[in-house]
Scaffold this motif. Structure first.
Motif, PDB file in Angstrom:
ATOM      1  N   MET A 662       0.807  -1.217   0.000  1.00 49.10           N
ATOM      2  CA  MET A 662       0.000   0.000   0.000  1.00 49.10           C
ATOM      3  C   MET A 662       0.844   1.273   0.000  1.00 49.10           C
ATOM      4  O   MET A 662       0.298   2.376  -0.091  1.00 49.10           O
ATOM      5  CB  MET A 662      -0.958  -0.003   1.198  1.00 49.10           C
ATOM      6  CG  MET A 662      -1.896  -1.204   1.235  1.00 49.10           C
ATOM      7  SD  MET A 662      -2.588  -1.682  -0.366  1.00 49.10           S
ATOM      8  CE  MET A 662      -3.692  -0.332  -0.705  1.00 49.10           C
ATOM      9  N   ARG A 663       2.171   1.144   0.037  1.00 46.40           N
ATOM     10  CA  ARG A 663       3.020   2.320  -0.137  1.00 46.40           C
ATOM     11  C   ARG A 663       2.860   2.895  -1.541  1.00 46.40           C
ATOM     12  O   ARG A 663       3.132   4.073  -1.779  1.00 46.40           O
ATOM     13  CB  ARG A 663       4.488   1.959   0.106  1.00 46.40           C
ATOM     14  CG  ARG A 663       4.814   1.559   1.531  1.00 46.40           C
ATOM     15  CD  ARG A 663       4.705   2.727   2.478  1.00 46.40           C
ATOM     16  NE  ARG A 663       5.934   3.489   2.553  1.00 46.40           N
ATOM     17  CZ  ARG A 663       6.027   4.723   3.033  1.00 46.40           C
ATOM     18  NH1 ARG A 663       4.930   5.337   3.463  1.00 46.40           N
ATOM     19  NH2 ARG A 663       7.174   5.358   3.085  1.00 46.40           N
ATOM     20  N   LEU A 664       2.432   2.051  -2.484  1.00 48.44           N
ATOM     21  CA  LEU A 664       2.264   2.510  -3.861  1.00 48.44           C
ATOM     22  C   LEU A 664       1.053   3.417  -4.027  1.00 48.44           C
ATOM     23  O   LEU A 664       0.964   4.181  -4.979  1.00 48.44           O
ATOM     24  CB  LEU A 664       2.132   1.310  -4.806  1.00 48.44           C
ATOM     25  CG  LEU A 664       3.343   0.371  -4.870  1.00 48.44           C
ATOM     26  CD1 LEU A 664       3.017  -0.840  -5.726  1.00 48.44           C
ATOM     27  CD2 LEU A 664       4.565   1.098  -5.405  1.00 48.44           C
ATOM     28  N   GLN A 665       0.116   3.319  -3.102  1.00 47.49           N
ATOM     29  CA  GLN A 665      -1.101   4.122  -3.194  1.00 47.49           C
ATOM     30  C   GLN A 665      -0.829   5.539  -2.695  1.00 47.49           C
ATOM     31  O   GLN A 665       0.121   5.786  -1.945  1.00 47.49           O
ATOM     32  CB  GLN A 665      -2.228   3.483  -2.396  1.00 47.49           C
ATOM     33  CG  GLN A 665      -3.612   3.974  -2.755  1.00 47.49           C
ATOM     34  CD  GLN A 665      -4.704   3.031  -2.279  1.00 47.49           C
ATOM     35  OE1 GLN A 665      -4.530   2.295  -1.334  1.00 47.49           O
ATOM     36  NE2 GLN A 665      -5.838   3.041  -2.955  1.00 47.49           N
ATOM     37  N   PRO A 697      -1.361  -8.250 -12.396  1.00 50.51           N
ATOM     38  CA  PRO A 697      -0.839  -6.926 -12.753  1.00 50.51           C
ATOM     39  C   PRO A 697      -1.850  -5.807 -12.552  1.00 50.51           C
ATOM     40  O   PRO A 697      -1.487  -4.681 -12.214  1.00 50.51           O
ATOM     41  CB  PRO A 697      -0.469  -7.086 -14.232  1.00 50.51           C
ATOM     42  CG  PRO A 697      -0.200  -8.544 -14.414  1.00 50.51           C
ATOM     43  CD  PRO A 697      -1.162  -9.232 -13.485  1.00 50.51           C
ATOM     44  N   SER A 698      -3.123  -6.109 -12.759  1.00 43.44           N
ATOM     45  CA  SER A 698      -4.155  -5.070 -12.653  1.00 43.44           C
ATOM     46  C   SER A 698      -4.190  -4.429 -11.276  1.00 43.44           C
ATOM     47  O   SER A 698      -4.595  -3.269 -11.139  1.00 43.44           O
ATOM     48  CB  SER A 698      -5.530  -5.652 -12.990  1.00 43.44           C
ATOM     49  OG  SER A 698      -5.848  -6.717 -12.105  1.00 43.44           O
ATOM     50  N   LEU A 699      -3.764  -5.165 -10.248  1.00 41.07           N
ATOM     51  CA  LEU A 699      -3.801  -4.600  -8.899  1.00 41.07           C
ATOM     52  C   LEU A 699      -2.824  -3.436  -8.776  1.00 41.07           C
ATOM     53  O   LEU A 699      -3.141  -2.419  -8.148  1.00 41.07           O
ATOM     54  CB  LEU A 699      -3.497  -5.677  -7.855  1.00 41.07           C
ATOM     55  CG  LEU A 699      -3.509  -5.208  -6.397  1.00 41.07           C
ATOM     56  CD1 LEU A 699      -4.834  -4.549  -6.035  1.00 41.07           C
ATOM     57  CD2 LEU A 699      -3.234  -6.386  -5.453  1.00 41.07           C
ATOM     58  N   ILE A 700      -1.638  -3.553  -9.359  1.00 43.25           N
ATOM     59  CA  ILE A 700      -0.669  -2.459  -9.301  1.00 43.25           C
ATOM     60  C   ILE A 700      -1.203  -1.252 -10.064  1.00 43.25           C
ATOM     61  O   ILE A 700      -1.103  -0.107  -9.608  1.00 43.25           O
ATOM     62  CB  ILE A 700       0.688  -2.913  -9.877  1.00 43.25           C
ATOM     63  CG1 ILE A 700       1.240  -4.093  -9.060  1.00 43.25           C
ATOM     64  CG2 ILE A 700       1.683  -1.752  -9.886  1.00 43.25           C
ATOM     65  CD1 ILE A 700       1.473  -3.794  -7.600  1.00 43.25           C
ATOM     66  N   HIS A 701      -1.791  -1.501 -11.235  1.00 43.96           N
ATOM     67  CA  HIS A 701      -2.372  -0.387 -11.986  1.00 43.96           C
ATOM     68  C   HIS A 701      -3.507   0.262 -11.188  1.00 43.96           C
ATOM     69  O   HIS A 701      -3.651   1.494 -11.185  1.00 43.96           O
ATOM     70  CB  HIS A 701      -2.893  -0.883 -13.335  1.00 43.96           C
ATOM     71  CG  HIS A 701      -1.814  -1.225 -14.308  1.00 43.96           C
ATOM     72  ND1 HIS A 701      -0.990  -0.283 -14.873  1.00 43.96           N
ATOM     73  CD2 HIS A 701      -1.399  -2.425 -14.807  1.00 43.96           C
ATOM     74  CE1 HIS A 701      -0.134  -0.865 -15.694  1.00 43.96           C
ATOM     75  NE2 HIS A 701      -0.354  -2.168 -15.662  1.00 43.96           N
ATOM     76  N   GLN A 702      -4.289  -0.547 -10.510  1.00 49.62           N
ATOM     77  CA  GLN A 702      -5.401  -0.021  -9.700  1.00 49.62           C
ATOM     78  C   GLN A 702      -4.891   0.866  -8.577  1.00 49.62           C
ATOM     79  O   GLN A 702      -5.450   1.929  -8.287  1.00 49.62           O
ATOM     80  CB  GLN A 702      -6.183  -1.200  -9.116  1.00 49.62           C
ATOM     81  CG  GLN A 702      -7.249  -0.822  -8.107  1.00 49.62           C
ATOM     82  CD  GLN A 702      -7.834  -2.059  -7.407  1.00 49.62           C
ATOM     83  OE1 GLN A 702      -7.923  -3.125  -7.998  1.00 49.62           O
ATOM     84  NE2 GLN A 702      -8.204  -1.902  -6.153  1.00 49.62           N
ATOM     85  N   HIS A 713       4.827  -0.589 -16.563  1.00 50.39           N
ATOM     86  CA  HIS A 713       4.620  -1.832 -17.300  1.00 50.39           C
ATOM     87  C   HIS A 713       4.757  -2.988 -16.308  1.00 50.39           C
ATOM     88  O   HIS A 713       5.859  -3.295 -15.860  1.00 50.39           O
ATOM     89  CB  HIS A 713       5.631  -1.954 -18.440  1.00 50.39           C
ATOM     90  CG  HIS A 713       5.729  -0.704 -19.270  1.00 50.39           C
ATOM     91  ND1 HIS A 713       4.800  -0.374 -20.234  1.00 50.39           N
ATOM     92  CD2 HIS A 713       6.622   0.330 -19.223  1.00 50.39           C
ATOM     93  CE1 HIS A 713       5.127   0.789 -20.772  1.00 50.39           C
ATOM     94  NE2 HIS A 713       6.223   1.243 -20.179  1.00 50.39           N
ATOM     95  N   VAL A 714       3.620  -3.571 -15.962  1.00 47.06           N
ATOM     96  CA  VAL A 714       3.585  -4.533 -14.867  1.00 47.06           C
ATOM     97  C   VAL A 714       3.556  -5.962 -15.399  1.00 47.06           C
ATOM     98  O   VAL A 714       2.765  -6.287 -16.302  1.00 47.06           O
ATOM     99  CB  VAL A 714       2.367  -4.295 -13.956  1.00 47.06           C
ATOM    100  CG1 VAL A 714       2.435  -5.217 -12.740  1.00 47.06           C
ATOM    101  CG2 VAL A 714       2.309  -2.833 -13.510  1.00 47.06           C
ATOM    102  N   HIS A 715       4.392  -6.805 -14.834  1.00 49.86           N
ATOM    103  CA  HIS A 715       4.394  -8.238 -15.120  1.00 49.86           C
ATOM    104  C   HIS A 715       3.910  -8.963 -13.871  1.00 49.86           C
ATOM    105  O   HIS A 715       4.340  -8.659 -12.758  1.00 49.86           O
ATOM    106  CB  HIS A 715       5.805  -8.723 -15.467  1.00 49.86           C
ATOM    107  CG  HIS A 715       6.330  -8.182 -16.759  1.00 49.86           C
ATOM    108  ND1 HIS A 715       6.624  -8.984 -17.839  1.00 49.86           N
ATOM    109  CD2 HIS A 715       6.600  -6.906 -17.149  1.00 49.86           C
ATOM    110  CE1 HIS A 715       7.062  -8.241 -18.829  1.00 49.86           C
ATOM    111  NE2 HIS A 715       7.062  -6.967 -18.440  1.00 49.86           N
ATOM    112  N   GLY A 716       3.021  -9.924 -14.039  1.00 44.42           N
ATOM    113  CA  GLY A 716       2.516 -10.690 -12.904  1.00 44.42           C
ATOM    114  C   GLY A 716       1.770 -11.905 -13.394  1.00 44.42           C
ATOM    115  O   GLY A 716       1.954 -12.358 -14.535  1.00 44.42           O
TER     116      GLY A 716
END
Length: 812
Positions: A662-665, A697-702, A713-716
């Motif tokens: 959650m540091r990314l938010q 990957p969608s979670l990081i974009h979210q 560009h997220v890989h997962g």
């Protein structure tokens, strides 16, 4: 009633119980319908009623009946008892009882015990700005959220663990009994220790109907019901009828027998010190749905039918004549006999109520923070894994954590306030060391070939039900203790809904000053998607993180430690915390270890940071940011960085590792979030970011979609997998080092066509990989034995020693 037919209640006791029962029924109907004229001092009019009547009546009278009788035995036998409302809907029943006993007015002083207080009590129920129609955190005495059915018995079980004097009277609705979580919970009696634990007293309330259908238990024969519960290890007592005064005698006699049996079992357990599994008593109470309510409305049967489930009398523009029906129903309880001139409950009715904390509405176990004792914890730093150089040490993160948890168990043995829950996976999840100090609690037959089974122990993992373990842990925490649940990552999804309900409970409880803080609900999820070995596609689902990300920001926390030292730091933080839902994703397989304990503590405290020992952009603008979150993404990112740096030493690469997701938010959206300036300082405003993530990957974009730098560009995990090698799982989902390198090359225009050769090399390696695993059944030796140290030989980079000793250490 003839003299010889009289029961154990005297005439005065029977009259008091009947008056109490009528009073709480009146309060229950009043809450459902009225917003004014609470004592019918004048004829009811339309303006006295709520315009939108929402709630449930059908279960309320049966629960009122049970509560009435539990009060009597609490006083008679001096019991420590809590009440768990399984049916949940019909929450006004529990509110009515805690109001009558005085607890409600103590917690909410504005709801006074007089006519004005009654008017407020009635109006607030299922009304904007008021309380919900089901049992909720706002209800004193409750530890079971009634909005979703199925969890009452497992909550009751968790509540009585390590509480030898406590009885959890758990009312199970017959509709609730059809849910999966409840159905599996009938076996909880195999795990209770009669000496060290308390007692769960299930009361199956058979009123026969759900919203529109009959219930299964109500339509099978008496013999079938008895055989079912005897087969589950219970001793069932059936109380059945519809005449309140007759049923009062039956219930009083049955409850006396049940309580005396419980006390005898507990006495034998204390005195003999012999392990045994008793046949605990339980009660099946059969009363009509909507008991004491209207028998018929508009020619349709109401009482004892599904139509009594919610609002039995519709009162709206189309049915104004029903106001008289409602008034007659309310008057059938004779409120003039139950309340004095001021609107207070008559003193003789209150004489049935237990004293002070013996009242079920004010029992301290139902506000567990009142009883919470902090854990005694060893210094997690003493369990550090030595890391002389990044990746040089190989260890199993969960195995190392097990040593720490083993000693947490030892440190808290006297308080007995810490337990581990999981569905048959403690050894599979590499918590092996805990069994040096404890056993699995199991109170059924044990064989010589069994391992780590005992009638008592700190581990509850001998039952293959995520629902049971989750509910028991919640009950344990809600009554003031500590613990965690561990599970295979994919199968945490089974309890998604239970987690949501607990998160809602915490959210509401934080808004109630009288609800004290409880220990956090902690998850360790391992056996994750990136190490499948003998498990295939069915064991692949990292979506629990997505689910937790939807919860309120002041509740949810997610940690993905890259190695054992970080795992130790994260777990120590989580087990100390209060009022959170903490999720840790951890590795159980042998992995390279990256950080010293000193570095791990700093890194986990910050939650995110630049790994400058793996980067070469010091004092420069990076050409590209290589970010990672999770143990496997970290490994693959470092491997990709080593390839890029070997092929193009002039590239400036910044490596960022994320522990606290959650540091990314944004800091505007989550308390742990980075401010925009902090985020930009790490990720830059415009440089390409290749992000290797553990989950979807969608979670990081979210989480990061509002950030300035949209070159992300997220890989997962891409829902690709089968029974294959660990590296092939990464290849199938484009998370491997070669796909990361190829993606990075796309966003490095300064290389021009010089990247073409490396692109081709990566493609060739992927072909070689596929051919090799199909021939040999294992990954390439260069993959299996890859190390950061070897990969970085002869490449210009800062020394590890200088990095950790530098006074301006910029690792974190």
């Amino acid at each position: 009633m003839k003299e010889e037919e009289k029961g154990i209640l005297s005439d005065s006791e029977l009259e008091t119980m009947d008056r109490y029962f009528r009073a709480v029924n009146y309060l229950s109907v009043g809450q459902l319908y009225l917003r004014d004229n609470p004592l019918l001092r004048r004829p009811l009019i339309k303006e006295d009623l709520k315009k939108n009547i929402v709630g449930h009546w059908g279960t309320a009278p049966g629960q009122n009946f049970i509560y009435t009788h539990l009060n009597r035995v609490i006083k008679k036998y001096d019991l420590d008892m809590i009440y768990i409302s399984g049916p949940g809907h019909g929450g006004q029943a529990m509110v009515s009882n805690v109001y009558l006993e005085g607890t409600y007015s103590e917690v909410y002083p504005q709801i006074t015990e007089d006519e004005e207080g009654l008017q407020k009590l009635f109006k607030q129920f299922s009304f904007p700005g008021g309380i919900s129609s089901h049992v909720a955190p706002e209800t004193p005495g409750s530890i079971n959220e009634g909005g979703e059915l199925g969890y009452s018995l497992s909550h009751a079980y968790g509540a009585v663990l390590d509480n030898p004097k406590l009885i959890a009277a758990c009312v199970v609705g017959d509709g609730e009994a059809e849910t999966g979580p409840l159905a599996t919970s009938w076996h909880l009696n195999k795990f209770l220790n009669p000496r060290g634990d308390g007692v769960v007293l299930p009361i199956l309330h058979l009123n026969g109907y759900k919203i529109a259908n009959p219930t299964v238990f109500s339509r099978i024969t008496k013999d079938e019901k008895i055989q079912f519960f005897e087969g589950c290890g219970w001793r069932p007592f059936i109380v059945s009828g519809s005449d309140p005064k007759v049923l009062h005698q039956k219930m009083a006699e049955t409850l006396d027998t049940v309580i005396e049996e419980i006390q005898e079992i507990k006495k034998i357990a204390r005195q003999t010190k012999i392990d045994f599994r008793p046949k605990w008593p339980m009660i099946i109470l059969e009363t009509p749905k909507g008991w004491t309510g209207p028998k018929e409305v508009a020619g349709k049967m109401i009482e004892n039918s599904f139509r009594a489930h919610q609002v039995p009398i519709a009162i709206d523009r189309d049915h104004p004549e029903n106001i008289k029906l409602l008034e007659d129903w309310l008057k059938s309880y004779h409120p003039e006999e139950l309340f004095d001139e001021t609107g207070k409950i008559c003193d003789d009715i209150k004489s049935l109520i237990p004293k002070k904390d013996a009242r079920m509405g004010s029992n301290p176990h139902t506000n567990g923070g009142l009883l919470l004792k902090e854990l005694r914890l060893p210094d997690f730093r003493e369990y550090q894994v030595s890391v002389p150089y990044p990746g040089e040490t190989v260890a199993q993160d969960m195995m190392e954590l097990g040593k720490y948890i083993r000693d947490v168990i030892d440190y808290n043995e006297n308080n007995k306030n810490f337990r581990i829950f999981g569905p048959d996976e403690a050894l599979s999840n590499r918590l092996n060391h805990i069994f040096e100090k404890t056993s699995r609690q199991w109170n059924v037959e044990r064989l010589g070939s069994d391992e780590f089974l005992s009638s008592s122990g700190r581990v509850i993992d001998s039952y293959l039900s995520e629902h049971f373990c989750e509910g028991a842990l919640e009950g344990y925490l809600l009554t003031g203790r500590h613990g965690f649940i561990h599970s295979y990552e994919a199968f945490a999804r089974i309890i998604d809904s239970m987690v949501s309900q607990h998160a809602k409970w915490l959210k509401v409880s934080k808004e109630l000053s009288w609800r004290r803080d409880i220990s956090s609900l902690n998850y360790i999820l391992t056996s994750h998607i990136w190490q499948q070995d003998h498990n295939g596609y069915t064991h692949q689902d990292p979506g629990f993180l997505n689910h937790i990300a939807t919860k309120k920001a002041d509740i949810s926390r997610m940690y993905l430690p890259p190695d054992a030292n970080c795992l130790l730091s994260c777990f120590d933080h989580c087990i100390k915390s209060k009022n959170y839902v903490n999720v840790i994703i951890a590795s159980k397989h042998p992995r390279p270890q990256w950080l010293t304990m000193e570095q791990a503590v700093k890194h986990c405290t910050e939650g995110i940071g630049i790994w400058s020992w793996a980067s070469n952009d010091k004092n420069h603008e990076p050409d590209i940011v290589m970010a990672c979150c999770g143990d496997t993404p970290t490994l693959e990112t470092l491997a990709a960085v080593s390839i890029l740096r070997r092929w193009f030493p002039e590239l400036k690469i910044r490596v960022i590792n994320v522990v606290d997701l959650m540091r990314l938010q944004s800091s505007h959206e989550h308390p742990h979030g980075l401010s925009d300036s902090e985020y930009d300082a790490l990720f830059t405003k415009d440089k390409p970011i290749i992000f290797a993530f553990h989950g979807y990957p969608s979670l990081i974009h979210q989480i990061a979609y509002k950030r300035t730098n949209n070159h992300l560009h997220v890989h997962g995990y891409q829902e690709e997998g089968t029974i294959t090698t660990p590296f092939d799982m990464r290849v199938q989902n484009n998370l491997d080092r070669f796909h990361l390198v190829m993606d990075a090359l796309k966003y490095l225009p300064t290389l021009g066509n010089r990247g073409g050769a490396l692109m081709q090399w990566c493609k060739d390696k992927l072909v070689e990989h596929k051919q090799y695993i199909r021939e040999h059944g294992e990954d390439l030796e260069e993959i299996r034995n890859w190390s950061w140290k070897e990969s970085m030989k002869d490449i210009e980079h800062w020394s590890w020693k200088r990095e950790i000793e530098s006074p301006d250490n910029s690792n974190f």
